[in-house]
Design a protein around this motif. Structure first.
Motif, short mmCIF file in Angstrom:
data_model
loop_
_atom_site.label_atom_id
_atom_site.label_comp_id
_atom_site.label_asym_id
_atom_site.label_seq_id
_atom_site.Cartn_x
_atom_site.Cartn_y
_atom_site.Cartn_z
N ASP A 116 0.84 -1.20 0.00
CA ASP A 116 0.00 0.00 0.00
C ASP A 116 0.87 1.25 0.00
OD1 ASP A 116 -2.38 -1.37 0.03
OD2 ASP A 116 -2.78 -1.06 2.17
N SER A 117 0.25 2.38 -0.21
CA SER A 117 0.94 3.66 -0.08
C SER A 117 0.08 4.62 0.73
CB SER A 117 1.26 4.26 -1.45
OG SER A 117 0.07 4.53 -2.17
N VAL A 139 6.23 -0.90 8.15
CA VAL A 139 7.29 0.09 8.01
C VAL A 139 6.86 1.08 6.94
CG1 VAL A 139 9.66 0.41 7.15
CG2 VAL A 139 9.15 -1.43 8.78
N PHE A 140 7.19 2.36 7.13
CA PHE A 140 6.89 3.40 6.15
C PHE A 140 8.19 3.84 5.49
CE2 PHE A 140 3.57 3.73 9.42
CZ PHE A 140 2.45 3.51 8.62
N PHE A 141 8.24 3.76 4.16
CA PHE A 141 9.48 4.01 3.41
C PHE A 141 9.25 5.10 2.36
CE2 PHE A 141 12.26 2.57 -0.27
CZ PHE A 141 13.42 3.16 0.24
N LEU A 149 10.78 4.62 8.37
CA LEU A 149 10.34 4.65 9.75
C LEU A 149 9.97 3.22 10.12
CD1 LEU A 149 9.31 7.50 8.28
CD2 LEU A 149 8.76 7.98 10.66
N VAL A 150 10.80 2.59 10.94
CA VAL A 150 10.74 1.14 11.11
C VAL A 150 10.13 0.69 12.43
CG1 VAL A 150 12.75 0.87 9.60
CG2 VAL A 150 13.08 0.90 12.09
N GLY A 151 9.62 1.62 13.23
CA GLY A 151 9.02 1.20 14.49
C GLY A 151 9.99 0.37 15.31
N ASP A 152 9.52 -0.76 15.83
CA ASP A 152 10.36 -1.59 16.70
C ASP A 152 10.89 -2.83 15.99
OD1 ASP A 152 9.99 0.23 18.69
OD2 ASP A 152 8.69 -1.02 19.92
N VAL A 153 11.04 -2.78 14.67
CA VAL A 153 11.63 -3.90 13.95
C VAL A 153 13.14 -3.94 14.15
CG1 VAL A 153 12.04 -4.89 11.65
CG2 VAL A 153 9.79 -3.97 12.22
N GLY A 184 18.44 -0.92 0.50
CA GLY A 184 19.71 -0.25 0.24
C GLY A 184 20.45 0.16 1.49
N ASP A 185 21.78 0.02 1.43
CA ASP A 185 22.62 0.39 2.58
C ASP A 185 22.54 1.88 2.90
OD1 ASP A 185 23.43 -2.22 2.81
OD2 ASP A 185 25.46 -1.89 2.00
N ASP A 186 22.17 2.70 1.92
CA ASP A 186 22.14 4.15 2.12
C ASP A 186 20.88 4.64 2.79
OD1 ASP A 186 20.63 3.45 -0.15
OD2 ASP A 186 20.87 5.46 -1.01
N VAL A 187 19.94 3.75 3.07
CA VAL A 187 18.68 4.17 3.69
C VAL A 187 18.90 4.48 5.17
CG1 VAL A 187 16.35 3.45 4.33
CG2 VAL A 187 17.25 2.89 2.06
N THR A 188 18.53 5.69 5.58
CA THR A 188 18.51 6.07 6.99
C THR A 188 17.18 5.64 7.59
OG1 THR A 188 19.96 7.97 6.65
CG2 THR A 188 18.55 8.02 8.59
N PHE A 189 17.23 5.09 8.79
CA PHE A 189 15.97 4.69 9.41
C PHE A 189 15.79 5.34 10.79
CE2 PHE A 189 18.86 1.34 10.90
CZ PHE A 189 18.49 1.15 12.23
N VAL A 190 14.53 5.65 11.06
CA VAL A 190 14.12 6.15 12.37
C VAL A 190 13.53 4.96 13.13
CG1 VAL A 190 12.63 7.73 13.65
CG2 VAL A 190 13.59 8.43 11.44
#
Length: 213
Positions: A116-117, A139-141, A149-153, A184-190
């Motif tokens: 979904d989006s 997760v929201f990407f 935004l990965v929550g508690d994963v 991707g390795d370049d993805v920053t996650f919260v």
């Protein structure tokens, strides 16, 4: 462009996030676990209009304030995936267990599914179902910004707990390895708690998932 401001809330210092589109001034709040006055103050400071509330999963520190915030802002609640219904229906019981006051059960206006989006103004977030910590965790990407935004994963140097009802360690590792790292390795996650990191840094050095191809 999409902007992200982290707002720590609840005694668990959960990373609630305010996302907004700078073209439209439209915004979303992700995981309002509580401390709504902090969230509303950030919304006022950024001079944005919240058009939706997004939930990664149904634990109280992420979803306990969603119902009240939805009323305050007249905004719909979207997410998580429906397998987390039992967590959202049990928020008040979670509140009694962990000593949270004011947490309310919430019924999302829209359950989310993998692929979904969701829109934040003119910006689009992709929804990724990433179970393991909870069965309905999402997760929201944002592909262009390379932000998740990965929550508690996943956390900087750690992973989500799997000892809660319907948590599963092998499923969680699979979500990280098969759904997050390929972005991707370049993805920053919260993460849901603690400092931000990148998938590359965690692939290289996280003791739980580091070195996984």
């Amino acid at each position: 462009m999409l902007h992200c401001r982290i707002i720590p809330v609840t005694p668990f210092e959960q990373n609630c996030s305010l996302l907004w589109c700078d073209v439209t001034g439209r915004a979303a709040v992700v995981d309002p676990g509580g401390d709504l006055e902090r969230i509303l103050a950030a919304v006022a400071e950024e001079k944005v209009t919240v058009e939706r509330i997004l939930l990664t999963h149904g634990h109280i520190d992420h979803a306990g304030g969603a119902a009240a915030l939805a009323r305050a802002l007249s905004a719909p609640v979207e997410g998580p995936q429906e397998e987390d219904r039992f967590w959202l229906e049990g928020i008040e019981q979670q509140g009694m267990r962990f000593g949270f006051s004011g947490a309310e059960t919430v019924e999302p206006d829209r359950w989310l599914r993998d692929g979904d989006s969701v829109q934040v103004g003119e910006e689009t977030l992709r929804v990724i179902h990433a179970p393991g910590h909870t069965p309905g965790h999402v997760v929201f990407f944002h592909p262009a910004l390379r932000l998740a935004l990965v929550g508690d994963v996943l956390f900087a140097g750690s992973i989500g707990r799997t000892d809660f009802p319907r948590g599963d360690y092998a499923t969680l590792i699979g979500s990280i390895r098969d759904k997050l790292f390929p972005l991707g390795d370049d993805v920053t996650f919260v993460p849901g708690h603690g400092p931000c990191s990148t998938f590359g840094a965690e692939r290289a050095g996280n003791p739980y998932v580091g070195g996984l191809a």
